[in-house]
Design a protein around this motif. Structure first.
Motif, mmCIF file in Angstrom:
data_model
loop_
_atom_site.group_PDB
_atom_site.id
_atom_site.type_symbol
_atom_site.label_atom_id
_atom_site.label_comp_id
_atom_site.label_asym_id
_atom_site.label_seq_id
_atom_site.Cartn_x
_atom_site.Cartn_y
_atom_site.Cartn_z
ATOM 1 N N SER A 194 5.079 4.204 -0.994
ATOM 2 C CA SER A 194 5.169 5.522 -1.633
ATOM 3 C C SER A 194 3.958 5.817 -2.531
ATOM 4 C CB SER A 194 6.481 5.677 -2.402
ATOM 5 O OG SER A 194 6.486 4.886 -3.556
ATOM 6 N N GLN A 196 2.364 5.050 7.654
ATOM 7 C CA GLN A 196 3.515 4.171 7.444
ATOM 8 C C GLN A 196 3.414 3.475 6.081
ATOM 9 O OE1 GLN A 196 3.942 1.266 10.504
ATOM 10 N NE2 GLN A 196 5.942 0.582 9.755
ATOM 11 N N LEU A 197 2.238 2.954 5.820
ATOM 12 C CA LEU A 197 2.005 2.246 4.550
ATOM 13 C C LEU A 197 2.228 3.190 3.369
ATOM 14 C CD1 LEU A 197 1.000 -0.545 3.515
ATOM 15 C CD2 LEU A 197 -1.279 0.462 3.422
ATOM 16 N N ARG A 199 4.159 5.729 3.261
ATOM 17 C CA ARG A 199 5.581 5.985 3.097
ATOM 18 C C ARG A 199 6.270 4.793 2.445
ATOM 19 N NH1 ARG A 199 6.307 8.695 8.004
ATOM 20 N NH2 ARG A 199 6.531 6.646 8.941
ATOM 21 N N GLU A 200 5.978 3.591 2.955
ATOM 22 C CA GLU A 200 6.646 2.379 2.456
ATOM 23 C C GLU A 200 6.317 2.117 0.992
ATOM 24 O OE1 GLU A 200 5.377 -0.640 5.105
ATOM 25 O OE2 GLU A 200 6.664 0.063 6.750
#
Lengths: 247, 306
Positions: free
Chosen positions: B279, B273-274, B276-277
């Motif tokens: 990037s 998740q991190l 992705r957020e």
């Protein structure tokens, strides 16, 4: 004793396969003796004197012994240290000084082989006769070889690498070769350089060899040559023992 | 034999005012393969040299095969086999001549042919070691350590510089020596080598023994957790990864980030998740069980094999 013989034999094999050692200790002195013989000729300078060509036989033996000590001893000993052979042997029951003794004793006998080769050449090429004394010639050859092999040992002790042992050897041999009456007779040197001969160890070996091999006119009495060579041997041996490093 | 092969107690050795070995103690049982792990300069070489009788300890006690170097050094050395990494070979002697010469240094030896056969060197006996590849030279140094049929063998990084096939060959040779009942002390950089060969290992750094035991036990005791590893992303403060769920420890070293987690699903989910957020890429992403390498990293803060 078994180990000492094995080390001696192995050292002989190593030496035989070492082109630099062979070149400097056996080939070059012989080639140079032939070369100077051609230049200066086989006629005596004065009636009853010793021909110049013959004088170059003991002189080139002297040079060969110097090179045996410097190029035939120092680099191989440094190599043994660099290859960690001394360290490895330290972990066997063999005391390391015996390894060194075997390596050095082969080189001392090599001096006798050099003498045999050059004398044979002199007898065949210049009809040279030993007019000095065989036993004294043997003694001088052994003492000289011991001295310069010890000098090689000292160079190996001081040098940090194989290359630096060769460089250091050059620095040591260069003045000795020219200023000791070995390569050229001292009379050919300019006057102000002549006193330098007195501080060159090689002067005394060349002088002693010329006397004992040919009965040629001498710079110094033989006892003085022998005393200088002997005392220097003692001094360099003490220094080597102090400075030599196994690792 | 009712005495240990090696007993070292409170060994201290200083060079100048630096303590190369600082109070190391361990015992090696007969027939054991014992590994010394540590980076260069950790003190393992000095420790080995003291046991081999090459250096005198400043203090501490060393007993080898029930004897002391102070009184019976030659008797000890007659039963030691020492292999130095690609070193200790006489220049310009052939393979066979090297073995013969080393054999002459010992009171009791094996026939040269047997030593050559044991190391697979028979066909190379006339070769000049300088012309051999690193792997074969290594075998020769090993052969030179076996001439006296030693009870205790020291191997100095026996497979460094070998390709994987040659490495496996040498591992088999070492297992063969163990099967003959030899005691073996091994220094190595390779964790896999230690895990494959050693009955017990000691981790040494800055002259101290940091941990000792069976490789599996050491790792299990030290790590109930699982490792998540990836290339440290540029522009990301590694400390913020420490806040991910389940992470109990983080090591960012030599461009690699290692998270130790006790709840792998949560940690991985959070990390993805991190990623992705914020990037940032997750390169060379792996999840694996900890190894000796992790243990070493935890104990010393450094990777053993960079």
């Amino acid at each position: 004793m078994r180990a000492l013989i094995a080390i001696y034999v192995s050292t002989a094999r190593q030496f035989r396969r070492d082109w630099m050692a062979l070149l400097f200790t056996v080939l070059l002195p012989l080639i140079m003796a032939a070369f100077f013989g051609l230049i200066f000729g086989t006629e005596p300078a004065s009636p009853g004197g010793v021909p110049m060509a013959q004088l170059y036989v003991p002189a080139m033996l002297s040079l060969g012994i110097l090179w045996l000590g410097i190029f035939g001893t120092a680099p191989p000993l440094v190599q043994l240290r660099e290859h960690k052979v001394f360290r490895r042997v330290g972990a066997t029951p063999l005391p390391r000084p015996i390894l060194l003794a075997g390596q050095l004793s082969f080189r001392v006998t090599t001096g006798l082989i050099q003498a045999a080769i050059l004398i044979t050449y002199g007898i065949i090429a210049y009809r040279m006769e030993i007019r000095g004394s065989w036993p004294l010639l043997l003694l001088v050859t052994l003492l000289g070889t011991l001295l310069f092999v010890t000098m090689g040992c000292l160079i190996a002790a001081v040098a940090r690498s194989g290359d630096s042992s060769v460089a250091l050897g050059q620095v040591v041999q260069f003045p000795m070769m020219f200023l000791s009456g070995t390569l050229f007779p001292l009379e050919m040197l300019p006057g102000f350089l002549r006193p330098a001969a007195a501080v060159m160890p090689l002067t005394y070996l060349t002088d002693a060899l010329k006397q004992t091999m040919l009965g040629a006119p001498a710079l110094y009495p033989l006892w003085l040559d022998l005393t200088v060579l002997g005392s220097l041997l003692l001094l360099l041996a003490l220094l080597s023992v102090r400075l030599f490093r196994w690792e | 034999m009712n005495h240990p092969a090696i007993r070292v107690q409170h060994l201290v050795k200083c060079y100048g005012n630096q303590r190369a070995v600082d109070g190391v103690s361990f015992t090696v049982a007969p027939g054991e393969v014992y590994g010394l792990l540590g980076p260069n300069g950790a003190g393992k070489t000095t420790t080995v040299e003291c046991i081999e009788g090459l250096r005198k300890p400043d203090s501490g006690l060393i007993e080898v095969l029930g004897m002391s170097h102070e009184t019976q050094s030659r008797a000890i050395k007659a039963r030691l086999g020492v292999q130095l990494q690609s070193a200790g070979l006489f220049p310009r002697l052939t393979v066979r001549e090297t073995i013969d010469l080393y054999a002459s240094f010992f009171p009791r030896t094996l026939p040269t042919d047997q030593v050559l056969r044991l190391m697979g060197l028979t066909d190379l006996q006339k070769a000049d070691p300088a012309t051999l590849s690193g792997g074969w030279r290594q075998r020769l140094t090993l052969a030179s350590a076996l001439v006296n049929d030693p009870d205790l063998i020291f191997l100095d990084e026996p497979t460094t510089g070998m390709d994987p096939a040659a490495r496996r060959d040498v591992w088999d040779l070492i297992r063969g020596l163990k099967a003959l009942g030899k005691t073996i002390v091994l220094t190595t950089h390779y964790m896999e080598e230690a895990a494959q060969l050693c009955d017990r290992v000691a981790v040494i750094d800055h002259g101290r023994l940091l941990a000792e035991g069976r490789p599996d036990d050491l790792v299990r005791q030290a790590f109930p957790e699982t490792a998540v590893e990836f290339t440290t992303p540029a522009g990301v403060e590694p400390a913020c990864l420490r806040e991910l769920p389940g992470v109990i420890r983080l090591v960012a070293e030599a461009g690699t980030c290692t998270l130790y987690s006790i709840r792998i699903p949560d940690t991985v989910a959070g990390l993805l998740q991190l990623s992705r957020e914020a990037s940032f890429p997750l390169e060379r992403f792996t999840v694996r069980q900890p190894t000796l390498e992790d243990l070493f990293l935890r104990l010393t803060g450094r990777r053993l094999h960079p």
